[in-house]
Write a protein that holds these residues in place. Structure first.
Motif, PDB file in Angstrom:
ATOM      1  N   VAL A 241       0.748  -1.346  -0.208  1.00  0.00           N
ATOM      2  CA  VAL A 241      -0.087  -0.160  -0.057  1.00  0.00           C
ATOM      3  C   VAL A 241       0.821   1.187   0.014  1.00  0.00           C
ATOM      4  O   VAL A 241       1.823   1.376   0.895  1.00  0.00           O
ATOM      5  N   ARG A 242       0.638   1.989  -0.951  1.00  0.00           N
ATOM      6  CA  ARG A 242       1.377   3.368  -1.005  1.00  0.00           C
ATOM      7  C   ARG A 242       0.659   4.435  -0.975  1.00  0.00           C
ATOM      8  O   ARG A 242      -0.443   4.682  -1.004  1.00  0.00           O
ATOM      9  N   THR A 243       1.599   5.705  -0.705  1.00  0.00           N
ATOM     10  CA  THR A 243       0.807   6.889  -0.704  1.00  0.00           C
ATOM     11  C   THR A 243       0.813   7.494  -1.733  1.00  0.00           C
ATOM     12  O   THR A 243       1.443   7.258  -2.829  1.00  0.00           O
ATOM     13  N   SER A 244      -0.203   8.343  -1.949  1.00  0.00           N
ATOM     14  CA  SER A 244      -0.110   9.283  -3.222  1.00  0.00           C
ATOM     15  C   SER A 244       0.149  10.643  -3.325  1.00  0.00           C
ATOM     16  O   SER A 244       0.619  11.533  -4.118  1.00  0.00           O
ATOM     17  N   ARG A 245       0.550  11.046  -1.885  1.00  0.00           N
ATOM     18  CA  ARG A 245       0.907  12.360  -1.484  1.00  0.00           C
ATOM     19  C   ARG A 245       2.054  12.500  -0.685  1.00  0.00           C
ATOM     20  O   ARG A 245       2.329  11.295   0.185  1.00  0.00           O
ATOM     21  N   ALA A 275      -2.520  19.983   8.335  1.00  0.00           N
ATOM     22  CA  ALA A 275      -3.793  19.722   7.432  1.00  0.00           C
ATOM     23  C   ALA A 275      -3.741  18.099   6.754  1.00  0.00           C
ATOM     24  O   ALA A 275      -2.715  17.936   6.282  1.00  0.00           O
ATOM     25  N   ALA A 276      -4.963  17.535   6.955  1.00  0.00           N
ATOM     26  CA  ALA A 276      -5.066  16.289   6.358  1.00  0.00           C
ATOM     27  C   ALA A 276      -4.918  16.383   4.723  1.00  0.00           C
ATOM     28  O   ALA A 276      -5.541  17.151   4.351  1.00  0.00           O
ATOM     29  N   CYS A 277      -3.955  15.589   4.222  1.00  0.00           N
ATOM     30  CA  CYS A 277      -4.017  15.477   2.700  1.00  0.00           C
ATOM     31  C   CYS A 277      -4.554  14.391   2.098  1.00  0.00           C
ATOM     32  O   CYS A 277      -4.940  14.187   0.992  1.00  0.00           O
ATOM     33  N   PHE A 298       7.115  10.476   0.912  1.00  0.00           N
ATOM     34  CA  PHE A 298       7.063  11.066  -0.432  1.00  0.00           C
ATOM     35  C   PHE A 298       5.756  10.479  -1.142  1.00  0.00           C
ATOM     36  O   PHE A 298       5.250   9.225  -0.980  1.00  0.00           O
ATOM     37  N   PRO A 299       5.327  10.935  -2.416  1.00  0.00           N
ATOM     38  CA  PRO A 299       4.476  10.289  -3.098  1.00  0.00           C
ATOM     39  C   PRO A 299       4.965   8.717  -3.447  1.00  0.00           C
ATOM     40  O   PRO A 299       5.970   8.850  -4.242  1.00  0.00           O
ATOM     41  N   GLY A 300       4.318   7.840  -3.341  1.00  0.00           N
ATOM     42  CA  GLY A 300       4.673   6.320  -3.791  1.00  0.00           C
ATOM     43  C   GLY A 300       5.353   5.800  -2.730  1.00  0.00           C
ATOM     44  O   GLY A 300       5.527   4.615  -2.881  1.00  0.00           O
ATOM     45  N   SER A 301       5.665   6.190  -1.559  1.00  0.00           N
ATOM     46  CA  SER A 301       6.179   5.616  -0.291  1.00  0.00           C
ATOM     47  C   SER A 301       5.336   4.535   0.316  1.00  0.00           C
ATOM     48  O   SER A 301       4.144   4.730   0.352  1.00  0.00           O
ATOM     49  N   MET A 302       6.046   3.360   0.527  1.00  0.00           N
ATOM     50  CA  MET A 302       5.146   2.275   0.861  1.00  0.00           C
ATOM     51  C   MET A 302       4.919   2.693   2.374  1.00  0.00           C
ATOM     52  O   MET A 302       5.837   2.893   3.143  1.00  0.00           O
ATOM     53  N   VAL A 303       3.516   2.476   2.760  1.00  0.00           N
ATOM     54  CA  VAL A 303       3.270   2.699   4.331  1.00  0.00           C
ATOM     55  C   VAL A 303       2.656   1.308   4.792  1.00  0.00           C
ATOM     56  O   VAL A 303       2.351   1.233   6.123  1.00  0.00           O
TER      57      VAL A 303
END
Lengths: 309, 299
Positions: A241-245, A275-277, A298-303
């Motif tokens: 699962v990755r972030t987009s922001r 602030a929530a992104c 970063f955008p795309g970092s695995m969380v």
């Protein structure tokens, strides 16, 4: 008493020696396999080093009752462990990308070569790691895809998951790919000790030595029936699962908790305003195998990693 | 100047991948530097070339990407500082992947050209005479020679950055070479100038710019023609030569001494005539470490 010998000595420019040490426990109860247990290939994996030391303590008390030989290499990257860093210092190289190494190379290359020689005639190799420093992970065993024999042994490793992995682009240069059937144990949080994880991995390791016939079942300090029964998964069943922001990731889950598709894994907030992104949700139902602990993303970092059920 | 890729970054301004493009049409050349943040000699060389291109009329297209790893350069780091990953190990990249995979993908997409050049420096502990690394055969050998850099080093394909940007370019069917010169973490303006002149000579050979000579090839070698001197034991290395210096067989290249007390432990001497291509800069050395490379020059 174990035989303690240096596998290789690295002479430092200033004159001192740094040694990679093998502790050999030679049983006298009967013939048996030679098992190599290797820890600390990266310097930021103290969990694996702790388990290696606890294994040595057990083997030291039961050496006469062992069938076969257990060679324990408690810390293969001492200069990196000295500073809690992943890579071999000065050369700034990841020892786990140098295998099989070179006999005439620089010190980390020679250490990789020496370790490759050490495990060449082992019957079973087990590598002890910790989690990546950015993550908290459920205890898990990694084996090669379609290595049924290793997966069967790893079922006794007292972990949540046995992950049968396809080789990645760098697989050939890793320690785990130098010997067929190698099992990698890891879990906890990178670069620190995690309550309970070391005990789980130690018990799993002893149980596997029992399954291999090296340690007598009667000597195990626990009953095998109390151990975890892992789920065997392949790459297709492990979802990253990755972030987009980019921002600060604030996790909501803990390793091995159940999670539903669409359930939040955490949120990304602006690092300056708070602030929530983004709310990061699990795309599948399953269990959390890994959760990001280092919050900067970063955008795309695995969380997170989710094992589908 | 065009921003070919942008990515938000926590705690600081967004990361931007900049490309300077000159001219249009064929042939096309892409030149990349600064993928490793602390390799600044190539950055300066590419900017020198950009200055020249601004006042010329190229017949063809030249794409310059002088500094890929801006965040690494800010911090004197080789790798992308956020997660300590090497961008050059992330090719072909992934537009939906991690930060370095996204950068790698964007970089590859922004540099499709007939001829591609990736400019690097040595590690911070070694200094490299500007040289071009090319495959053992094929058109790239001739392209490398036309640059006129001091050394042309023909290497087997698997030693030519097979898993990095150059490998990805070659996989995509482009002709690609590597230039290496200078030392990580420092700026050697003379080496930058040599590299800039070599790149200009390449553009001249491709008729994009008027023909111009390169600095001049001193040695054109394969791997076996490069004499490599490694430390027989650890110690303190004192060089007696400079990169680019021509040496004869028997020339004293340097010596090892005890770090404390200074007793001389051993000497390194050239085995054959050549030019010093690589020289250890940081004097504390382990056994087996590279100290000197001499590129052979036939007599």
């Amino acid at each position: 008493m174990p035989i303690v010998e240096p596998v290789i000595s690295v002479e430092m420019p200033s004159g001192e020696d740094v040694q990679i040490v093998r502790r050999r426990f030679q049983g006298s109860a009967g013939p048996g396999p030679r098992v190599a247990v290797v820890a600390g290939i990266r310097g930021d994996t103290p969990e694996g080093i702790r388990v290696a030391h606890e294994l040595c303590a057990f083997l030291g008390q039961h050496e006469a009752a062992l069938s076969g030989t257990v060679d324990v290499y408690p810390c293969c990257n001492p200069l990196a462990a000295h500073r809690g860093a992943r890579r071999w210092p000065f050369f700034d190289v990841d020892l786990n990308r140098l295998f099989p190494g070179r006999q005439d190379g620089h010190p980390p290359d020679r250490v990789a070569w020496a370790l490759s020689q050490e495990i060449a005639d082992a019957d079973q190799v087990i590598e002890l790691r910790g989690a990546h420093p950015a993550f908290r992970e459920a205890p898990q065993a990694h084996v090669r895809h379609r290595d049924g024999k290793a997966a069967e042994l790893a079922m006794g490793a007292n972990v949540a998951v046995v992950w049968a992995r396809h080789p990645g682009p760098a697989a050939n240069s890793t320690f785990a790919y130098q010997h067929p059937g190698t099992i990698v144990l890891e879990g906890g949080c990178g670069n620190r000790l995690t309550h309970g994880v070391g005990r789980d991995l130690r018990e799993g390791l002893l149980h596997m030595l029992s399954m291999l016939g090296v340690v007598a079942e009667a000597d195990l300090p626990f009953h095998w029936a109390a151990l975890q029964r892992p789920q065997v998964v392949t790459d297709e069943e492990v979802v990253r699962v990755r972030t987009s922001r980019g921002g600060l990731f604030l996790p909501e889950g803990t390793p091995w908790q159940e999670i539903e598709a669409g359930q939040p894994l955490g949120s990304v907030v602006d690092p300056v305003t708070g602030a929530a992104c983004e709310e990061v949700v699990s795309p599948v139902s399953g269990r959390l195998l890994a959760v990001r602990e280092q919050p900067v993303v970063f955008p795309g970092s695995m969380v997170g990693r989710v094992v589908t059920t | 100047m065009t921003v070919v890729f942008r990515m938000e970054a926590p705690y600081r301004g967004a990361y931007e991948l900049h490309r300077l493009s000159f001219g249009s049409g064929s042939p096309s050349v892409a030149i990349v530097a600064g993928m490793h943040g602390y390799e600044l000699t190539g950055l300066h060389a590419v900017n020198m070339l950009a200055t020249a291109l601004r006042v010329s009329r190229p017949k063809g297209t030249v794409h310059l990407l002088p500094l890929v790893n801006t965040f690494g350069a800010d911090e004197n780091q080789k790798r992308w500082p956020f997660d300590d990953q090497d961008i050059n190990h992330a090719f072909p990249g992934d537009p939906a992947g991690t930060a370095v995979q996204r950068i790698a993908h964007a970089l590859l997409e922004a540099t499709h050209a007939d001829v591609c050049v990736d400019v690097h420096s040595g590690a911070p502990h070694v200094r490299e005479l500007p040289h071009v690394r090319v495959p053992m055969g094929g058109e790239e050998v001739e392209l490398g020679r036309k640059m006129g850099l001091p050394v042309v080093w023909r290497r087997p394909g698997d030693r030519l950055d097979a898993t990095g940007l150059v490998g990805a370019w070659r996989q995509a069917g482009h002709k690609a070479v590597v230039i290496e010169g200078g030392r990580g973490g420092t700026l050697d303006t003379q080496h930058s100038e040599l590299i800039a002149r070599g790149l200009g000579a390449l553009l001249g050979h491709l008729h994009i710019l008027p023909a111009m000579p390169g600095p001049g090839v001193l040695a054109d070698v394969t791997h076996s023609e490069v004499e490599t001197h490694r430390a027989p034991f650890g110690g303190f290395f004192v060089p007696e030569v400079k990169v680019g210096q021509r040496v004869q067989a028997g020339h004293l290249l340097g010596y090892l001494q005890a770090p404390i007390g200074g007793d001389r432990l051993g000497e390194l001497r050239a085995e054959r005539p050549g030019v010093v291509m690589t020289l250890r800069a940081y004097p504390m050395v382990h056994a087996s470490e590279l100290l000197v490379r001499v590129a052979g020059i036939p007599q």
